[in-house]
Scaffold this motif. Structure first.
Motif, PDB file in Angstrom:
ATOM      1  N   GLU A 131     -67.437  86.687 -25.380  1.00 41.51           N
ATOM      2  CA  GLU A 131     -66.595  85.712 -25.076  1.00 41.51           C
ATOM      3  C   GLU A 131     -66.465  84.473 -26.121  1.00 41.51           C
ATOM      4  O   GLU A 131     -65.230  84.046 -26.217  1.00 41.51           O
ATOM      5  CB  GLU A 131     -67.399  84.865 -23.998  1.00 41.51           C
ATOM      6  N   GLN A 132     -67.302  84.394 -26.966  1.00 41.96           N
ATOM      7  CA  GLN A 132     -66.834  83.470 -28.126  1.00 41.96           C
ATOM      8  C   GLN A 132     -65.785  84.025 -28.955  1.00 41.96           C
ATOM      9  O   GLN A 132     -64.853  83.299 -29.354  1.00 41.96           O
ATOM     10  CB  GLN A 132     -68.208  83.149 -29.084  1.00 41.96           C
ATOM     11  N   LEU A 133     -65.960  85.216 -29.406  1.00 40.52           N
ATOM     12  CA  LEU A 133     -64.766  86.004 -30.230  1.00 40.52           C
ATOM     13  C   LEU A 133     -63.313  86.037 -29.371  1.00 40.52           C
ATOM     14  O   LEU A 133     -62.539  85.806 -30.087  1.00 40.52           O
ATOM     15  CB  LEU A 133     -65.152  87.516 -30.637  1.00 40.52           C
ATOM     16  N   VAL A 134     -63.371  86.097 -28.181  1.00 43.79           N
ATOM     17  CA  VAL A 134     -62.153  86.288 -27.380  1.00 43.79           C
ATOM     18  C   VAL A 134     -61.562  84.717 -27.402  1.00 43.79           C
ATOM     19  O   VAL A 134     -60.203  84.358 -27.728  1.00 43.79           O
ATOM     20  CB  VAL A 134     -62.650  86.416 -25.876  1.00 43.79           C
ATOM     21  N   ALA A 135     -62.435  83.507 -27.380  1.00 47.13           N
ATOM     22  CA  ALA A 135     -61.989  82.235 -27.257  1.00 47.13           C
ATOM     23  C   ALA A 135     -61.512  81.920 -28.575  1.00 47.13           C
ATOM     24  O   ALA A 135     -60.505  81.172 -28.915  1.00 47.13           O
ATOM     25  CB  ALA A 135     -63.093  81.367 -26.932  1.00 47.13           C
ATOM     26  N   LEU A 136     -62.308  82.371 -29.731  1.00 48.19           N
ATOM     27  CA  LEU A 136     -61.601  82.111 -31.104  1.00 48.19           C
ATOM     28  C   LEU A 136     -60.588  83.047 -31.311  1.00 48.19           C
ATOM     29  O   LEU A 136     -59.508  82.376 -31.972  1.00 48.19           O
ATOM     30  CB  LEU A 136     -62.695  82.779 -32.174  1.00 48.19           C
ATOM     31  N   ARG A 183     -58.602  73.721 -38.874  1.00 47.28           N
ATOM     32  CA  ARG A 183     -59.852  73.497 -38.738  1.00 47.28           C
ATOM     33  C   ARG A 183     -60.285  72.662 -37.545  1.00 47.28           C
ATOM     34  O   ARG A 183     -61.312  72.783 -36.797  1.00 47.28           O
ATOM     35  CB  ARG A 183     -60.682  72.999 -39.996  1.00 47.28           C
ATOM     36  N   ALA A 184     -59.313  71.615 -37.650  1.00 45.79           N
ATOM     37  CA  ALA A 184     -59.527  70.484 -36.588  1.00 45.79           C
ATOM     38  C   ALA A 184     -59.453  70.926 -35.162  1.00 45.79           C
ATOM     39  O   ALA A 184     -60.055  70.865 -34.255  1.00 45.79           O
ATOM     40  CB  ALA A 184     -58.559  69.341 -36.808  1.00 45.79           C
ATOM     41  N   HIS A 185     -58.214  72.071 -34.793  1.00 49.62           N
ATOM     42  CA  HIS A 185     -58.016  72.632 -33.634  1.00 49.62           C
ATOM     43  C   HIS A 185     -58.981  73.491 -33.343  1.00 49.62           C
ATOM     44  O   HIS A 185     -59.607  73.526 -32.024  1.00 49.62           O
ATOM     45  CB  HIS A 185     -56.611  73.383 -34.014  1.00 49.62           C
ATOM     46  N   LEU A 186     -59.548  74.298 -34.224  1.00 52.16           N
ATOM     47  CA  LEU A 186     -60.520  75.197 -33.931  1.00 52.16           C
ATOM     48  C   LEU A 186     -61.795  74.669 -33.493  1.00 52.16           C
ATOM     49  O   LEU A 186     -62.290  75.197 -32.733  1.00 52.16           O
ATOM     50  CB  LEU A 186     -60.766  76.277 -35.188  1.00 52.16           C
ATOM     51  N   ALA A 187     -62.245  73.519 -34.088  1.00 52.86           N
ATOM     52  CA  ALA A 187     -63.529  72.856 -33.877  1.00 52.86           C
ATOM     53  C   ALA A 187     -63.266  72.232 -32.381  1.00 52.86           C
ATOM     54  O   ALA A 187     -64.282  72.294 -31.777  1.00 52.86           O
ATOM     55  CB  ALA A 187     -63.650  71.739 -34.873  1.00 52.86           C
ATOM     56  N   GLU A 188     -62.042  71.771 -32.119  1.00 55.68           N
ATOM     57  CA  GLU A 188     -61.905  71.229 -30.605  1.00 55.68           C
ATOM     58  C   GLU A 188     -61.865  72.284 -29.696  1.00 55.68           C
ATOM     59  O   GLU A 188     -62.623  71.978 -28.861  1.00 55.68           O
ATOM     60  CB  GLU A 188     -60.476  70.584 -30.861  1.00 55.68           C
ATOM     61  N   VAL A 189     -61.368  73.630 -29.959  1.00 56.08           N
ATOM     62  CA  VAL A 189     -61.161  74.492 -29.018  1.00 56.08           C
ATOM     63  C   VAL A 189     -62.733  75.214 -29.115  1.00 56.08           C
ATOM     64  O   VAL A 189     -63.123  75.474 -27.711  1.00 56.08           O
ATOM     65  CB  VAL A 189     -60.061  75.575 -29.413  1.00 56.08           C
ATOM     66  N   MET A 190     -63.464  75.283 -29.679  1.00 55.91           N
ATOM     67  CA  MET A 190     -64.691  76.067 -29.825  1.00 55.91           C
ATOM     68  C   MET A 190     -65.791  74.871 -29.703  1.00 55.91           C
ATOM     69  O   MET A 190     -66.970  75.372 -29.505  1.00 55.91           O
ATOM     70  CB  MET A 190     -64.754  76.834 -31.217  1.00 55.91           C
ATOM     71  N   ALA A 191     -65.726  73.783 -29.535  1.00 57.21           N
ATOM     72  CA  ALA A 191     -66.814  72.825 -29.218  1.00 57.21           C
ATOM     73  C   ALA A 191     -67.570  73.348 -28.157  1.00 57.21           C
ATOM     74  O   ALA A 191     -68.771  73.151 -28.083  1.00 57.21           O
ATOM     75  CB  ALA A 191     -66.083  71.417 -28.945  1.00 57.21           C
ATOM     76  N   PRO A 192     -66.869  73.807 -26.867  1.00 54.43           N
ATOM     77  CA  PRO A 192     -68.219  74.034 -25.772  1.00 54.43           C
ATOM     78  C   PRO A 192     -69.024  75.181 -26.345  1.00 54.43           C
ATOM     79  O   PRO A 192     -69.967  75.458 -25.596  1.00 54.43           O
ATOM     80  CB  PRO A 192     -67.045  74.474 -24.855  1.00 54.43           C
ATOM     81  N   TRP A 193     -68.863  75.921 -27.367  1.00 48.48           N
ATOM     82  CA  TRP A 193     -69.667  76.969 -27.707  1.00 48.48           C
ATOM     83  C   TRP A 193     -70.583  76.548 -28.470  1.00 48.48           C
ATOM     84  O   TRP A 193     -71.522  77.755 -28.987  1.00 48.48           O
ATOM     85  CB  TRP A 193     -68.722  78.081 -28.181  1.00 48.48           C
ATOM     86  N   LYS A 194     -70.694  75.403 -28.961  1.00 48.56           N
ATOM     87  CA  LYS A 194     -71.740  74.842 -30.003  1.00 48.56           C
ATOM     88  C   LYS A 194     -73.264  74.830 -29.395  1.00 48.56           C
ATOM     89  O   LYS A 194     -73.408  74.632 -28.458  1.00 48.56           O
ATOM     90  CB  LYS A 194     -71.504  73.608 -30.529  1.00 48.56           C
TER      91      LYS A 194
END
Length: 194
Positions: A131-136, A183-194
């Motif tokens: 799921e993380q890889l699909v989100a990324l 990086r800013a965009h990816l950090a925002e989108v991937m924040a739920p996966w931290k």
């Protein structure tokens, strides 16, 4: 061309010891085997770059094939033999950007086909990594083509800002800006996966 009486070098077990510049010089002189070593050495990194930029295996394979065919045909135009790898990255990036500009890629292609094998252990962990890889992958597709190219060249392929600038035909300052926005965009989108 070198001395007409000389035979092309027959590469054997020591071929991995030859540096790129030596192989380029030999390939430029018509040694097909030397060029084959270069292809084997760099087709993987070029394919991974194209796959992540284009999010499609067929397109990535086509781009890499075209890049190496063009490299063979234009090898005589390469001024510095030691610049071969940067030249490949530049050609691969430019071809991918042309494909992206010609059509918009879909976000449903998995970023990394190895996801299922990387999540050894529990089925829950495997599903989470998938799921993380699909989100990324989806987040990467939301970037502009230029941001995606710069981010992948830096974060996945470890290229310097100067190398990326040459590969994308821009300045190191513009590259830094594109990577920062990515990086800013990816950090925002991937924040739920931290």
């Amino acid at each position: 061309m070198a001395d007409t009486g000389s035979q092309p070098l027959v590469l054997g077990a020591h071929e991995a010891d030859l540096d790129d510049a030596t192989l380029v010089v030999r390939a430029r002189d018509g040694d097909v085997r030397a060029f084959e070593v270069l292809v084997r050495r760099y087709q993987g990194p070029m394919y991974r770059l194209a796959l992540r930029m284009l999010a499609g295996r067929g397109d990535a394979e086509d781009v890499v094939q075209e890049v190496f065919l063009t490299a063979w045909r234009r090898l005589g135009r390469l001024r510095e033999s030691a610049a071969f790898v940067g030249w490949l990255y530049r050609m691969t990036t430019n071809r991918c950007l042309n494909v992206i500009r010609a059509r918009r890629p879909t976000a449903d292609t998995d970023l990394d086909a190895r996801a299922s094998g990387d999540a050894a252990g529990s089925p829950e962990r495997s599903a989470q990594v998938g799921e993380q890889l699909v989100a990324l992958s989806g987040a990467l597709q939301q970037l502009t083509a230029e941001q995606r190219a710069c981010w992948l060249l830096r974060e996945v392929h470890g290229r310097s800002y100067d190398e990326i600038a040459r590969a994308t035909g821009t300045t190191p300052t513009a590259v830094r800006g594109r990577i920062a926005r990515a990086r800013a965009h990816l950090a925002e989108v991937m924040a739920p996966w931290k």
